[in-house]
Scaffold this active site. Structure first.
Site, PDB file in Angstrom:
ATOM      1  N   CYS A   7       0.808  -1.364   0.159  1.00 19.16           N
ATOM      2  CA  CYS A   7      -0.093   0.183   0.060  1.00 19.16           C
ATOM      3  C   CYS A   7       1.080   1.070   0.081  1.00 19.16           C
ATOM      4  CB  CYS A   7      -0.786   0.142   1.264  1.00 19.16           C
ATOM      5  SG  CYS A   7      -2.182   1.010   1.078  1.00 19.16           S
ATOM      6  N   ASP A 127      -6.803  -3.115  11.306  1.00 14.30           N
ATOM      7  CA  ASP A 127      -5.458  -2.553  11.552  1.00 14.30           C
ATOM      8  C   ASP A 127      -5.545  -1.854  12.594  1.00 14.30           C
ATOM      9  OD1 ASP A 127      -3.296  -0.955  10.605  1.00 14.30           O
ATOM     10  OD2 ASP A 127      -4.394  -0.032   8.919  1.00 14.30           O
TER      11      ASP A 127
HETATM   12  O1  LIG Z   1      -0.917   4.680   4.279  1.00  9.50           O
HETATM   13  C1  LIG Z   1      -1.325   5.770   4.694  1.00  9.50           C
HETATM   14  O2  LIG Z   1      -0.685   7.000   4.520  1.00  9.50           O
HETATM   15  C2  LIG Z   1      -2.791   5.841   5.041  1.00  9.50           C
HETATM   16  C3  LIG Z   1      -3.508   7.042   5.244  1.00  9.50           C
HETATM   17  C4  LIG Z   1      -4.887   7.100   5.405  1.00  9.50           C
HETATM   18  C5  LIG Z   1      -5.705   5.995   5.632  1.00  9.50           C
HETATM   19  C6  LIG Z   1      -4.901   4.859   5.261  1.00  9.50           C
HETATM   20  C7  LIG Z   1      -3.700   4.799   5.037  1.00  9.50           C
HETATM   21  N1  LIG Z   1      -3.236   3.402   4.635  1.00  9.50           N
HETATM   22  C8  LIG Z   1      -3.991   2.190   4.534  1.00  9.50           C
HETATM   23  C9  LIG Z   1      -3.170   0.935   4.394  1.00  9.50           C
HETATM   24  O3  LIG Z   1      -3.998  -0.055   3.593  1.00  9.50           O
HETATM   25  C10 LIG Z   1      -1.829   0.753   5.057  1.00  9.50           C
HETATM   26  O4  LIG Z   1      -1.242  -0.453   4.062  1.00  9.50           O
HETATM   27  C11 LIG Z   1      -2.268   0.156   6.328  1.00  9.50           C
HETATM   28  O5  LIG Z   1      -2.827   0.819   7.446  1.00  9.50           O
HETATM   29  C12 LIG Z   1      -0.762  -0.359   6.950  1.00  9.50           C
HETATM   30  O6  LIG Z   1       0.006   0.542   7.196  1.00  9.50           O
HETATM   31  P1  LIG Z   1       1.585   0.284   7.835  1.00  9.50           P
HETATM   32  O7  LIG Z   1       1.202  -0.066   9.334  1.00  9.50           O
HETATM   33  O8  LIG Z   1       2.355   1.218   7.616  1.00  9.50           O
HETATM   34  O9  LIG Z   1       1.865  -0.918   7.304  1.00  9.50           O
END
Ligand SMILES: O=C(O)c1ccccc1NCC(=O)[C@H](O)[C@H](O)COP(=O)(O)O
Length: 205
Positions: A7, A127
């Site tokens: 993502c 999440d």
């Molecule tokens: O990634 C972002 O900046 C974000 C911002 C606002 C809403 C959702 C967002 N990301 C969503 C995703 O699917 C991410 O991959 C997921 O939350 C995992 O993130 P991480 O903990 O950094 O691997």
């Protein structure tokens, strides 16, 4: 084979990295974020993406019209709702498009996962919080719910996943797919080597 989503792509070279690694899904974040992309950029990148990779649009409290338009013009193939979108919003979106919808759930307790099971969305995404934070939640909450609930919604596991904890996370939760963003970055930018390694591990073992 467990599926994997990478993502938060926002540079042209990120598209090259995923085309080489070939995850099952990638995410374009349209919500306010340091990873936010414009519609114009996503439209330009879409034809460059290998056909076997499914692009997911990530939204926070976005207008139904904008989400539906991006789905129906095939810029994205799935919508991930990461804000306060309620069941009425999701039902309405389903009248505007046939494409699958993922509802993100912030997991603080077992109850958050249990109530998520009743959504009309096609998938859940479990999440830690706001999204893209790099922080995990307590995975044991998932197994506690799995022992109780019958019809489990397929779910993406997200939040602080990285090479070091991925195996343990999968063992603890048995997700449909894993979702990584921060864990495949170095200094806030997507890292080609990390993406290649993690996708290879998911698809080969
Ligand atoms: O990634 C972002 O900046 C974000 C911002 C606002 C809403 C959702 C967002 N990301 C969503 C995703 O699917 C991410 O991959 C997921 O939350 C995992 O993130 P991480 O903990 O950094 O691997």
């Amino acid at each position: 084979m467990r599926k994997i989503k990478i993502c938060g792509l926002f540079r042209d070279c990120d598209i090259d990295y995923v085309n080489e690694a070939r995850p099952d899904f990638i995410g374009f974040v349209f919500a306010k974020s340091r990873r936010q992309v414009s519609v114009v950029w996503a439209e330009a990148m879409r034809p460059r993406l290998k056909s076997e990779i499914t692009p997911v649009g990530v939204f926070v409290n976005e207008s139904l019209e904008k989400v539906a338009k991006l789905l129906n013009d095939n810029t994205i193939e799935m919508a991930q709702l990461h804000g306060d979108e309620n069941e009425n919003y999701i039902r309405e979106l389903k009248t505007l498009t046939n494409k699958p919808i993922i509802k993100a759930v912030r997991v603080l307790s077992e109850e958050d996962i249990v109530s998520g099971q009743h959504t009309v969305a096609d998938f859940l995404l479990l999440d830690n919080g706001a999204g893209g934070t790099g922080e995990s939640f307590d995975w044991s909450l998932v197994s506690q719910v799995k022992n109780q609930e019958q019809n489990q919604k397929p779910f993406f596991l997200a939040g602080g996943l990285m090479a070091d904890n991925l195996e343990q996370a999968i063992l603890a939760t048995s997700p449909y797919a894993v979702d990584l963003s921060s864990g495949v970055e170095t200094d806030g930018l997507k890292d080609r080597a990390k993406i290649l390694e993690i996708v290879r591990r998911m698809h080969n073992g």
